[in-house]
Design a protein around this motif. Sequence first.
Motif, PDB file in Angstrom:
ATOM      1  N   TYR A 119      86.462 -15.584  45.634  1.00  0.00           N
ATOM      2  CA  TYR A 119      86.909 -14.580  46.487  1.00  0.00           C
ATOM      3  C   TYR A 119      88.660 -14.125  46.393  1.00  0.00           C
ATOM      4  O   TYR A 119      88.736 -13.207  47.773  1.00  0.00           O
ATOM      5  CB  TYR A 119      87.081 -16.330  47.601  1.00  0.00           C
ATOM      6  CG  TYR A 119      86.230 -17.776  47.863  1.00  0.00           C
ATOM      7  CD1 TYR A 119      84.664 -17.045  47.974  1.00  0.00           C
ATOM      8  CD2 TYR A 119      86.389 -18.510  47.621  1.00  0.00           C
ATOM      9  CE1 TYR A 119      84.092 -17.132  47.735  1.00  0.00           C
ATOM     10  CE2 TYR A 119      85.702 -19.318  47.966  1.00  0.00           C
ATOM     11  CZ  TYR A 119      84.086 -19.355  47.514  1.00  0.00           C
ATOM     12  OH  TYR A 119      82.965 -19.661  48.137  1.00  0.00           O
ATOM     13  N   ARG A 120      88.741 -14.557  45.872  1.00  0.00           N
ATOM     14  CA  ARG A 120      90.222 -13.414  45.760  1.00  0.00           C
ATOM     15  C   ARG A 120      90.097 -11.795  45.370  1.00  0.00           C
ATOM     16  O   ARG A 120      90.022 -10.629  45.960  1.00  0.00           O
ATOM     17  CB  ARG A 120      91.161 -13.964  45.148  1.00  0.00           C
ATOM     18  CG  ARG A 120      92.624 -13.234  44.087  1.00  0.00           C
ATOM     19  CD  ARG A 120      93.096 -12.643  45.010  1.00  0.00           C
ATOM     20  NE  ARG A 120      94.071 -13.170  46.364  1.00  0.00           N
ATOM     21  CZ  ARG A 120      94.974 -14.063  46.607  1.00  0.00           C
ATOM     22  NH1 ARG A 120      96.037 -13.465  45.537  1.00  0.00           N
ATOM     23  NH2 ARG A 120      94.937 -14.882  47.034  1.00  0.00           N
ATOM     24  N   PHE A 121      89.236 -12.127  44.516  1.00  0.00           N
ATOM     25  CA  PHE A 121      89.043 -10.539  43.770  1.00  0.00           C
ATOM     26  C   PHE A 121      87.617 -10.120  45.176  1.00  0.00           C
ATOM     27  O   PHE A 121      87.374  -8.534  44.943  1.00  0.00           O
ATOM     28  CB  PHE A 121      87.547 -10.908  42.468  1.00  0.00           C
ATOM     29  CG  PHE A 121      88.646 -11.013  41.125  1.00  0.00           C
ATOM     30  CD1 PHE A 121      89.833  -9.629  40.755  1.00  0.00           C
ATOM     31  CD2 PHE A 121      88.658 -11.572  40.282  1.00  0.00           C
ATOM     32  CE1 PHE A 121      90.373 -10.239  39.988  1.00  0.00           C
ATOM     33  CE2 PHE A 121      89.035 -12.522  39.378  1.00  0.00           C
ATOM     34  CZ  PHE A 121      90.062 -11.062  39.149  1.00  0.00           C
ATOM     35  N   MET A 158      99.201  -8.484  34.876  1.00  0.00           N
ATOM     36  CA  MET A 158      98.523  -9.228  35.367  1.00  0.00           C
ATOM     37  C   MET A 158      98.004 -10.295  35.088  1.00  0.00           C
ATOM     38  O   MET A 158      97.613 -11.233  36.005  1.00  0.00           O
ATOM     39  CB  MET A 158      97.349  -8.429  36.076  1.00  0.00           C
ATOM     40  CG  MET A 158      96.629  -8.273  36.790  1.00  0.00           C
ATOM     41  SD  MET A 158      94.799  -7.815  37.185  1.00  0.00           S
ATOM     42  CE  MET A 158      93.889  -8.905  36.929  1.00  0.00           C
ATOM     43  N   VAL A 159      97.508 -10.611  34.296  1.00  0.00           N
ATOM     44  CA  VAL A 159      96.500 -12.168  33.643  1.00  0.00           C
ATOM     45  C   VAL A 159      97.266 -13.247  33.595  1.00  0.00           C
ATOM     46  O   VAL A 159      96.610 -14.191  33.532  1.00  0.00           O
ATOM     47  CB  VAL A 159      96.185 -11.742  32.289  1.00  0.00           C
ATOM     48  CG1 VAL A 159      95.296 -10.113  32.146  1.00  0.00           C
ATOM     49  CG2 VAL A 159      96.482 -11.497  30.825  1.00  0.00           C
ATOM     50  N   LYS A 160      98.865 -12.713  33.316  1.00  0.00           N
ATOM     51  CA  LYS A 160     100.007 -13.670  33.477  1.00  0.00           C
ATOM     52  C   LYS A 160     100.888 -14.329  35.527  1.00  0.00           C
ATOM     53  O   LYS A 160     100.601 -15.458  34.718  1.00  0.00           O
ATOM     54  CB  LYS A 160     100.491 -13.281  32.437  1.00  0.00           C
ATOM     55  CG  LYS A 160     100.922 -13.707  31.414  1.00  0.00           C
ATOM     56  CD  LYS A 160     101.496 -13.171  30.250  1.00  0.00           C
ATOM     57  CE  LYS A 160     102.080 -11.988  30.335  1.00  0.00           C
ATOM     58  NZ  LYS A 160     103.720 -11.896  28.986  1.00  0.00           N
ATOM     59  N   PHE A 242      85.845   4.395  33.671  1.00  0.00           N
ATOM     60  CA  PHE A 242      87.194   3.637  33.808  1.00  0.00           C
ATOM     61  C   PHE A 242      87.106   2.587  35.199  1.00  0.00           C
ATOM     62  O   PHE A 242      86.131   3.027  36.049  1.00  0.00           O
ATOM     63  CB  PHE A 242      88.524   4.366  33.768  1.00  0.00           C
ATOM     64  CG  PHE A 242      88.447   5.905  32.521  1.00  0.00           C
ATOM     65  CD1 PHE A 242      89.486   4.713  31.834  1.00  0.00           C
ATOM     66  CD2 PHE A 242      88.362   6.655  32.477  1.00  0.00           C
ATOM     67  CE1 PHE A 242      89.405   5.594  30.801  1.00  0.00           C
ATOM     68  CE2 PHE A 242      88.073   7.160  31.614  1.00  0.00           C
ATOM     69  CZ  PHE A 242      89.198   7.114  30.546  1.00  0.00           C
ATOM     70  N   ALA A 243      87.968   1.435  35.185  1.00  0.00           N
ATOM     71  CA  ALA A 243      88.253   0.848  35.732  1.00  0.00           C
ATOM     72  C   ALA A 243      88.719   2.192  37.428  1.00  0.00           C
ATOM     73  O   ALA A 243      89.025   2.967  37.485  1.00  0.00           O
ATOM     74  CB  ALA A 243      89.182   0.476  36.152  1.00  0.00           C
ATOM     75  N   GLU A 249      95.521   0.157  42.208  1.00  0.00           N
ATOM     76  CA  GLU A 249      95.487  -0.542  42.846  1.00  0.00           C
ATOM     77  C   GLU A 249      96.181  -1.869  43.202  1.00  0.00           C
ATOM     78  O   GLU A 249      97.348  -1.765  43.296  1.00  0.00           O
ATOM     79  CB  GLU A 249      94.622  -0.645  44.058  1.00  0.00           C
ATOM     80  CG  GLU A 249      94.629   1.151  44.158  1.00  0.00           C
ATOM     81  CD  GLU A 249      93.904   1.584  46.137  1.00  0.00           C
ATOM     82  OE1 GLU A 249      93.116  -0.063  46.401  1.00  0.00           O
ATOM     83  OE2 GLU A 249      93.651   2.164  46.407  1.00  0.00           O
ATOM     84  N   VAL A 250      95.607  -2.701  42.481  1.00  0.00           N
ATOM     85  CA  VAL A 250      96.231  -4.218  42.051  1.00  0.00           C
ATOM     86  C   VAL A 250      97.165  -3.571  41.072  1.00  0.00           C
ATOM     87  O   VAL A 250      97.903  -4.079  40.869  1.00  0.00           O
ATOM     88  CB  VAL A 250      95.092  -5.013  41.526  1.00  0.00           C
ATOM     89  CG1 VAL A 250      95.178  -5.826  41.161  1.00  0.00           C
ATOM     90  CG2 VAL A 250      94.241  -5.278  42.410  1.00  0.00           C
ATOM     91  N   LEU A 251      96.482  -2.764  39.689  1.00  0.00           N
ATOM     92  CA  LEU A 251      97.772  -2.900  38.446  1.00  0.00           C
ATOM     93  C   LEU A 251      99.160  -1.959  38.029  1.00  0.00           C
ATOM     94  O   LEU A 251      99.963  -2.204  38.294  1.00  0.00           O
ATOM     95  CB  LEU A 251      96.748  -1.988  37.698  1.00  0.00           C
ATOM     96  CG  LEU A 251      95.948  -2.683  36.940  1.00  0.00           C
ATOM     97  CD1 LEU A 251      95.026  -2.115  35.652  1.00  0.00           C
ATOM     98  CD2 LEU A 251      95.861  -4.169  36.674  1.00  0.00           C
TER      99      LEU A 251
END
Length: 276
Positions: A119-121, A158-160, A242-243, A249-251
Amino acid sequence: MEDGIIKMPLPKLCLGVFAVNSDLNNLSFDEIKKDGQITVKKTQWESKAEWVKTNIDDIYGFFGSIENQVTNGVYGLWMQPYIDYFGALLYMPILDVEHPENHHESPWYNINVAKGLFYRFNELGLTQDLTVGLTGKGFRFSWPWVIPHQYTNAFLVMVKDSERFYGIDPAPQKGKDKFLRTMAYRGNNNQGAPTQNTHIYYLDHASQISDLTEAEYKKLVRGRPAVEGYKSFLPRLMPNKFAPREFLEVLETYQFQLRIKSTIATPAAPRIAAKL
């Protein structure tokens, strides 16, 4: 690696007679596809000498060479979550998802965490290319992208970020030589211990996770995999671009944090005058 931040080496400027782009921040996807290598292996226990380096297109041939022994678990597809471009690691957004404390108990805990993360994504507009895998008890979220080199450290931060993205297990992104069990039957010790009569299963549509129950989860992962099904999903897991802007924008949030952190000077400890 220092505090989770990778110090990226520059690639060699040439390899034999072939010119190599040393400007990692301006690589084209075609250059990555041509010269980048993904490291794969067939079992959990293979030695480094047995690992195989392959480019994106050739991974289909690698899987074809082992497919006859995937259903019995003698072989499986294990893949590192990044592309090696002449020594520089270019990450693919492949995430292990599980409950931080209760992930080894009932899948129910992991299902609820995975739903929340989905849901967040979805709120961020990042579920269109998402493929969701059921790994036996946990989940795997995969996008067919490569993260541009200049965003590598932001992705590792981000992953942390367990507050914003609760449920991401950052272990696969910690250091080199980490593999993800991508396509495998767990009934053979070659694919990890303890053995269990389950396989990695991929949902046809990521949105199906919304209605997933514990009983349905157990039913989907039970028994041996269908190799033809794996072959149909492989193109959805391999990077093809590429992403996109939405992910970058998140990164950017983490990129900004890293820039601020790098400009904050640590005051030197006061000098203590020696007694005469």
